[in-house]
Scaffold this motif. Structure first.
Motif, PDB file in Angstrom:
ATOM      1  N   ASP A   1       4.281  -2.312 -28.180  1.00  0.00           N
ATOM      2  CA  ASP A   1       4.288  -3.283 -27.088  1.00  0.00           C
ATOM      3  C   ASP A   1       5.503  -4.191 -27.238  1.00  0.00           C
ATOM      4  OD1 ASP A   1       3.807  -5.102 -25.115  1.00  0.00           O
ATOM      5  OD2 ASP A   1       1.751  -5.544 -25.687  1.00  0.00           O
ATOM      6  N   PRO A   2       6.441  -4.228 -26.261  1.00  0.00           N
ATOM      7  CA  PRO A   2       7.656  -5.032 -26.437  1.00  0.00           C
ATOM      8  C   PRO A   2       7.393  -6.536 -26.484  1.00  0.00           C
ATOM      9  CG  PRO A   2       7.522  -4.164 -24.196  1.00  0.00           C
ATOM     10  CD  PRO A   2       6.425  -3.510 -24.978  1.00  0.00           C
ATOM     11  N   SER A   3       6.267  -6.975 -25.947  1.00  0.00           N
ATOM     12  CA  SER A   3       5.988  -8.412 -25.922  1.00  0.00           C
ATOM     13  C   SER A   3       5.404  -8.902 -27.243  1.00  0.00           C
ATOM     14  CB  SER A   3       5.028  -8.745 -24.770  1.00  0.00           C
ATOM     15  OG  SER A   3       3.812  -8.024 -24.924  1.00  0.00           O
ATOM     16  N   THR A   4       4.459  -8.152 -27.805  1.00  0.00           N
ATOM     17  CA  THR A   4       3.808  -8.579 -29.048  1.00  0.00           C
ATOM     18  C   THR A   4       4.407  -7.946 -30.294  1.00  0.00           C
ATOM     19  OG1 THR A   4       2.163  -6.827 -28.878  1.00  0.00           O
ATOM     20  CG2 THR A   4       1.663  -8.916 -27.787  1.00  0.00           C
ATOM     21  N   LYS A   5       5.034  -6.766 -30.151  1.00  0.00           N
ATOM     22  CA  LYS A   5       5.572  -6.007 -31.292  1.00  0.00           C
ATOM     23  C   LYS A   5       4.479  -5.665 -32.295  1.00  0.00           C
ATOM     24  CE  LYS A   5       9.914  -6.132 -29.989  1.00  0.00           C
ATOM     25  NZ  LYS A   5      10.621  -4.913 -29.597  1.00  0.00           N
ATOM     26  N   LYS A   6       3.229  -5.601 -31.832  1.00  0.00           N
ATOM     27  CA  LYS A   6       2.120  -5.302 -32.730  1.00  0.00           C
ATOM     28  C   LYS A   6       1.276  -4.148 -32.205  1.00  0.00           C
ATOM     29  CE  LYS A   6       1.623 -10.078 -34.406  1.00  0.00           C
ATOM     30  NZ  LYS A   6       0.709 -11.224 -34.504  1.00  0.00           N
TER      31      LYS A   6
ATOM     32  N   THR B   1      12.955   0.170 -29.638  1.00  0.00           N
ATOM     33  CA  THR B   1      11.504   0.351 -29.606  1.00  0.00           C
ATOM     34  C   THR B   1      11.078   1.139 -30.831  1.00  0.00           C
ATOM     35  OG1 THR B   1       9.631   1.076 -28.259  1.00  0.00           O
ATOM     36  CG2 THR B   1      11.553   2.508 -28.304  1.00  0.00           C
TER      37      THR B   1
ATOM     38  N   ARG C   1      13.468  -7.984 -36.868  1.00  0.00           N
ATOM     39  CA  ARG C   1      12.284  -8.111 -35.984  1.00  0.00           C
ATOM     40  C   ARG C   1      11.070  -7.459 -36.624  1.00  0.00           C
ATOM     41  NH1 ARG C   1      16.190  -6.968 -31.921  1.00  0.00           N
ATOM     42  NH2 ARG C   1      15.594  -4.772 -31.924  1.00  0.00           N
TER      43      ARG C   1
END
Length: 384
Positions: A47-52, A114, A226
């Protein structure tokens, strides 16, 4: 090389029948790329917003293939779902494929910014894909080293030619006349000039490649930063969930204690039910005795009417009747008392059932919360 963008032209837009992954592979094959390994897996992206959290990129298992471009000596992983390209990742020596579970693996692509994840039907397929990834990665590293050697060789040759050119020019100016300069020096200078131009072009290409590699290295460093931040946040989240799990465990122990107390209360209720059943049976027995006494009283009344001479006996019967009536009143009083006790027992039983039902509702809610919490832990485990 097969050009793959965010959305290639649909088959209907090109006037061709839809071909899906097979059509995409055929197009890549026509442009010089050949598939060297193919498997099927469920595709995910971070998920690009949460990175989780993982976001499914395909609704079902799709074809995932390794392609080799012989013209550019490069390798790519490509996956197509219908007419949509969901994976287009060029493999570099810096990439690493990580197995996070028995059937799931992932790798980070700094160019696409990603992280791709693949879920396989079996552990054997995951192992084969990981081994192929390592093999392709080594091949890409070998190709890069060979390219650097060629660039260094060209650069060294350019420097040697640059050093030799002034000495040959000076020698031609010292030995010979102007006519000899015109006849012998001109072709040599033209040849050296053309060689120098070629070396300059090669050096410019080398500089551009170095800049591109520096940019890629910077992108990889940013991606690693990141990922490190996401890992730290994940560790903090794990600690938070551990604390919540401990709290829920303590609460669960308390609820178990309450359940044991309620079970004891249920046992008492069952005992009370047994006592009520005994009282009900006793009440039926007393009612039967009362009916028998009423029959006896009726017979005695009939005997008193038929036999006037038995007045004395009638008086005694009357006394017996009075005693029976008194006893009957006593029995009725006992019956009323027993009925009152039965009603009170039923009322207590109703209250206990209500309390037990309320507690079971609260217990179901806590169990649902514990189930949701376990699902959160499972998802967190998948993310790690």
């Amino acid at each position: 090389m097969c050009e793959v963008g965010t959305r290639p032209p649909l088959a209907a837009e090109r006037g061709e029948p839809p071909g899906g992954a097979a059509a995409a592979a055929e197009r890549c094959r026509d442009m010089g790329e050949q598939p060297i390994f193919t498997t099927r897996a469920h595709v995910f992206q971070i998920d690009p917003s949460t990175k989780k959290n993982w976001v499914p990129a395909s609704k079902q298992a799709v074809t995932v293939s390794y392609f080799y471009d012989s013209t550019r000596n490069s390798y790519r992983i490509i996956s197509v779902d219908g007419a949509k390209v969901i994976i287009n990742s060029t493999i570099t020596p810096n990439m690493t494929f990580t197995k996070t579970s028995q059937k799931f693996g992932q790798w980070a692509d700094s160019r696409a910014n990603t992280v791709f994840g693949l879920g396989f039907p079996s552990e054997q397929q995951l192992t084969k894909f990981a081994e192929k990834f390592q093999e392709v990665k080594e091949a890409a590293k070998l190709a890069r080293d060979r390219s650097q050697e060629k660039i260094e060789t060209s650069s060294n040759h350019s420097q040697e030619s640059g050093r030799e050119t002034p000495s040959s020019t000076r020698a031609s100016s010292v030995n010979g006349t102007d006519d000899e300069k015109a006849s012998h020096g001109g072709p040599a200078e033209a040849h050296l000039k053309s060689e120098n131009d070629k070396l300059k072009i090669a050096l410019a290409q080398s500089s551009s490649n170095v800049k591109k590699w520096e940019t890629e290295l910077q992108s990889l460093r940013e991606s690693n930063a990141r990922l490190s931040t996401a890992l730290q946040e994940s560790a903090a989240s794990i600690e938070h969930w551990k604390k919540q799990f401990s709290a829920c465990k303590e609460e669960n122990d308390q609820l178990r204690g309450k359940i044991e107390e309620l079970e004891e209360q249920c046992n008492e209720i069952n005992k009370e039910k047994e006592r009520n059943a005994q009282l009900s049976r006793r009440l039926q027995e007393l009612e039967t005795e009362l009916q028998d006494k009423e029959l006896e009283l009726e017979e005695l009344r009939k005997q008193g009417e038929i036999i006037p001479e038995l007045m004395s006996e009638c008086e005694s019967v009357s006394e017996q009747l009075q005693a029976a009536e008194k006893k009957n009143k006593d029995l009725e009083e006992k019956v009323r008392t027993l009925r009152t006790e039965v009603e009170e027992s039923k009322h207590r039983q109703t209250n206990l059932k209500t309390e037990l039902k309320n507690f079971l509702d609260v217990l179901d809610g806590k169990i649902d919360e514990l189930h949701d919490f376990r699902q959160g832990l499972s998802k967190l485990g998948v993310d790690n």
